[in-house]
Write a protein that holds these residues in place. Structure first.
Motif, PDB file in Angstrom:
ATOM      1  N   UNK A 250      36.608  33.797  40.943  1.00  0.00           N
ATOM      2  CA  UNK A 250      37.487  34.762  40.283  1.00  0.00           C
ATOM      3  C   UNK A 250      37.379  34.626  38.765  1.00  0.00           C
ATOM      4  N   UNK A 251      37.376  33.398  38.270  1.00  0.00           N
ATOM      5  CA  UNK A 251      37.244  33.190  36.826  1.00  0.00           C
ATOM      6  C   UNK A 251      35.938  33.767  36.296  1.00  0.00           C
ATOM      7  N   UNK A 252      34.897  33.689  37.088  1.00  0.00           N
ATOM      8  CA  UNK A 252      33.592  34.170  36.653  1.00  0.00           C
ATOM      9  C   UNK A 252      33.451  35.690  36.748  1.00  0.00           C
ATOM     10  N   UNK A 253      34.028  36.313  37.779  1.00  0.00           N
ATOM     11  CA  UNK A 253      33.724  37.716  38.044  1.00  0.00           C
ATOM     12  C   UNK A 253      34.884  38.704  37.863  1.00  0.00           C
ATOM     13  N   UNK A 254      36.088  38.244  37.621  1.00  0.00           N
ATOM     14  CA  UNK A 254      37.226  39.157  37.494  1.00  0.00           C
ATOM     15  C   UNK A 254      37.096  40.038  36.259  1.00  0.00           C
ATOM     16  N   UNK A 255      37.517  41.275  36.405  1.00  0.00           N
ATOM     17  CA  UNK A 255      37.549  42.215  35.276  1.00  0.00           C
ATOM     18  C   UNK A 255      38.868  42.086  34.522  1.00  0.00           C
ATOM     19  N   UNK A 256      39.898  41.603  35.210  1.00  0.00           N
ATOM     20  CA  UNK A 256      41.214  41.435  34.620  1.00  0.00           C
ATOM     21  C   UNK A 256      41.330  40.057  33.951  1.00  0.00           C
ATOM     22  N   UNK A 257      42.311  39.896  33.089  1.00  0.00           N
ATOM     23  CA  UNK A 257      42.607  38.543  32.584  1.00  0.00           C
ATOM     24  C   UNK A 257      43.029  37.641  33.742  1.00  0.00           C
ATOM     25  N   UNK A 258      42.613  36.375  33.687  1.00  0.00           N
ATOM     26  CA  UNK A 258      42.916  35.409  34.744  1.00  0.00           C
ATOM     27  C   UNK A 258      43.507  34.162  34.106  1.00  0.00           C
TER      28      UNK A 258
ATOM     29  N   UNK B  23      30.546  36.607  52.826  1.00  0.00           N
ATOM     30  CA  UNK B  23      31.823  36.905  52.168  1.00  0.00           C
ATOM     31  C   UNK B  23      32.385  35.621  51.577  1.00  0.00           C
ATOM     32  N   UNK B  24      32.648  35.647  50.283  1.00  0.00           N
ATOM     33  CA  UNK B  24      33.182  34.500  49.560  1.00  0.00           C
ATOM     34  C   UNK B  24      34.693  34.673  49.411  1.00  0.00           C
ATOM     35  N   UNK B  25      35.471  33.584  49.490  1.00  0.00           N
ATOM     36  CA  UNK B  25      36.916  33.723  49.321  1.00  0.00           C
ATOM     37  C   UNK B  25      37.291  34.372  47.978  1.00  0.00           C
ATOM     38  N   UNK B  26      36.484  34.135  46.963  1.00  0.00           N
ATOM     39  CA  UNK B  26      36.751  34.758  45.666  1.00  0.00           C
ATOM     40  C   UNK B  26      36.592  36.263  45.702  1.00  0.00           C
ATOM     41  N   UNK B  27      35.615  36.743  46.470  1.00  0.00           N
ATOM     42  CA  UNK B  27      35.436  38.194  46.569  1.00  0.00           C
ATOM     43  C   UNK B  27      36.590  38.820  47.341  1.00  0.00           C
ATOM     44  N   UNK B  28      37.154  38.078  48.290  1.00  0.00           N
ATOM     45  CA  UNK B  28      38.330  38.549  49.016  1.00  0.00           C
ATOM     46  C   UNK B  28      39.493  38.730  48.037  1.00  0.00           C
ATOM     47  N   UNK B  29      39.684  37.775  47.140  1.00  0.00           N
ATOM     48  CA  UNK B  29      40.756  37.858  46.140  1.00  0.00           C
ATOM     49  C   UNK B  29      40.515  39.036  45.199  1.00  0.00           C
ATOM     50  N   UNK B  30      39.282  39.201  44.738  1.00  0.00           N
ATOM     51  CA  UNK B  30      38.993  40.302  43.817  1.00  0.00           C
ATOM     52  C   UNK B  30      39.147  41.654  44.501  1.00  0.00           C
ATOM     53  N   UNK B  31      38.729  41.769  45.757  1.00  0.00           N
ATOM     54  CA  UNK B  31      38.929  43.014  46.500  1.00  0.00           C
ATOM     55  C   UNK B  31      40.420  43.319  46.638  1.00  0.00           C
ATOM     56  N   UNK B  32      41.200  42.306  46.959  1.00  0.00           N
ATOM     57  CA  UNK B  32      42.655  42.496  47.100  1.00  0.00           C
ATOM     58  C   UNK B  32      43.287  42.872  45.770  1.00  0.00           C
ATOM     59  N   UNK B  33      42.758  42.315  44.668  1.00  0.00           N
ATOM     60  CA  UNK B  33      43.321  42.656  43.352  1.00  0.00           C
ATOM     61  C   UNK B  33      43.092  44.127  43.038  1.00  0.00           C
ATOM     62  N   UNK B  34      41.944  44.647  43.430  1.00  0.00           N
ATOM     63  CA  UNK B  34      41.679  46.076  43.239  1.00  0.00           C
ATOM     64  C   UNK B  34      42.589  46.917  44.127  1.00  0.00           C
ATOM     65  N   UNK B  35      42.738  46.512  45.385  1.00  0.00           N
ATOM     66  CA  UNK B  35      43.608  47.245  46.311  1.00  0.00           C
ATOM     67  C   UNK B  35      45.052  47.280  45.818  1.00  0.00           C
ATOM     68  N   UNK B  36      45.510  46.190  45.212  1.00  0.00           N
ATOM     69  CA  UNK B  36      46.888  46.101  44.724  1.00  0.00           C
ATOM     70  C   UNK B  36      47.051  46.701  43.330  1.00  0.00           C
ATOM     71  N   UNK B  37      45.947  47.061  42.687  1.00  0.00           N
ATOM     72  CA  UNK B  37      46.022  47.592  41.324  1.00  0.00           C
ATOM     73  C   UNK B  37      46.448  46.541  40.318  1.00  0.00           C
ATOM     74  N   UNK B  38      46.023  45.297  40.541  1.00  0.00           N
ATOM     75  CA  UNK B  38      46.433  44.185  39.674  1.00  0.00           C
ATOM     76  C   UNK B  38      45.795  44.276  38.295  1.00  0.00           C
ATOM     77  N   UNK B  39      46.617  44.037  37.277  1.00  0.00           N
ATOM     78  CA  UNK B  39      46.172  44.030  35.889  1.00  0.00           C
ATOM     79  C   UNK B  39      45.965  42.611  35.365  1.00  0.00           C
ATOM     80  N   UNK B  40      46.478  41.622  36.102  1.00  0.00           N
ATOM     81  CA  UNK B  40      46.459  40.229  35.655  1.00  0.00           C
ATOM     82  C   UNK B  40      46.448  39.367  36.909  1.00  0.00           C
TER      83      UNK B  40
END
Length: 126
Positions: A115-123, A79-96
């Motif tokens: 996060x910069x490499x794998x996020x689907x949202x703007x970062x 588990x990478x800290x970045x994947x934790x952030x991306x998982x949380x962004x999905x849970x929160x419904x984050x758009x940005x």
């Protein structure tokens, strides 16, 4: 651009405070809410509460929610800290996402690159 939720991962550092300020500015501009994600590398409950109090103060009239996640796991070393952030962004419904860029040895510094490499949202890295 349609933004409802801006996620900002924080860890109690000065860089995190700056990231909250930027996230609040983005949220104000788009009429969105801010979701602050406190990323822990060990049990830091008291520090977490102080950071969330500061986040509420910085948000003022901007709606603010928050959550806590562990940035690594001793039982799941993959588990990478970045994947934790991306998982949380999905849970929160984050758009940005607004993420602080800290030193490469820091937990959020490691998360930022991922996060910069794998996020689907703007970062926005600050």
């Amino acid at each position: 651009m349609d933004i409802d939720t801006v996620l900002v991962p924080v860890d109690g550092s000065e860089e995190s405070v700056r990231a909250i300020e930027v996230a609040v500015a983005v949220a104000e501009r788009y009429g969105a809410q801010v979701h602050a994600l406190y990323v822990l590398d060990r049990d830091q409950r008291e520090r977490t509460e102080r950071m969330m109090d500061a986040a509420r103060d910085l948000a003022a009239d901007v709606p603010l929610t928050h959550s806590v996640a562990y940035g690594f796991s001793t039982s799941h070393l993959t588990i990478h800290p970045g994947s934790v952030v991306l998982d949380a962004s999905e849970d929160a419904g984050a758009d940005f996402l607004v993420i602080p860029r800290e030193g490469p040895a820091d937990l959020l510094g490691k998360a930022a690159g991922y996060v910069l490499q794998f996020a689907k949202q703007p970062v926005l890295a600050v």
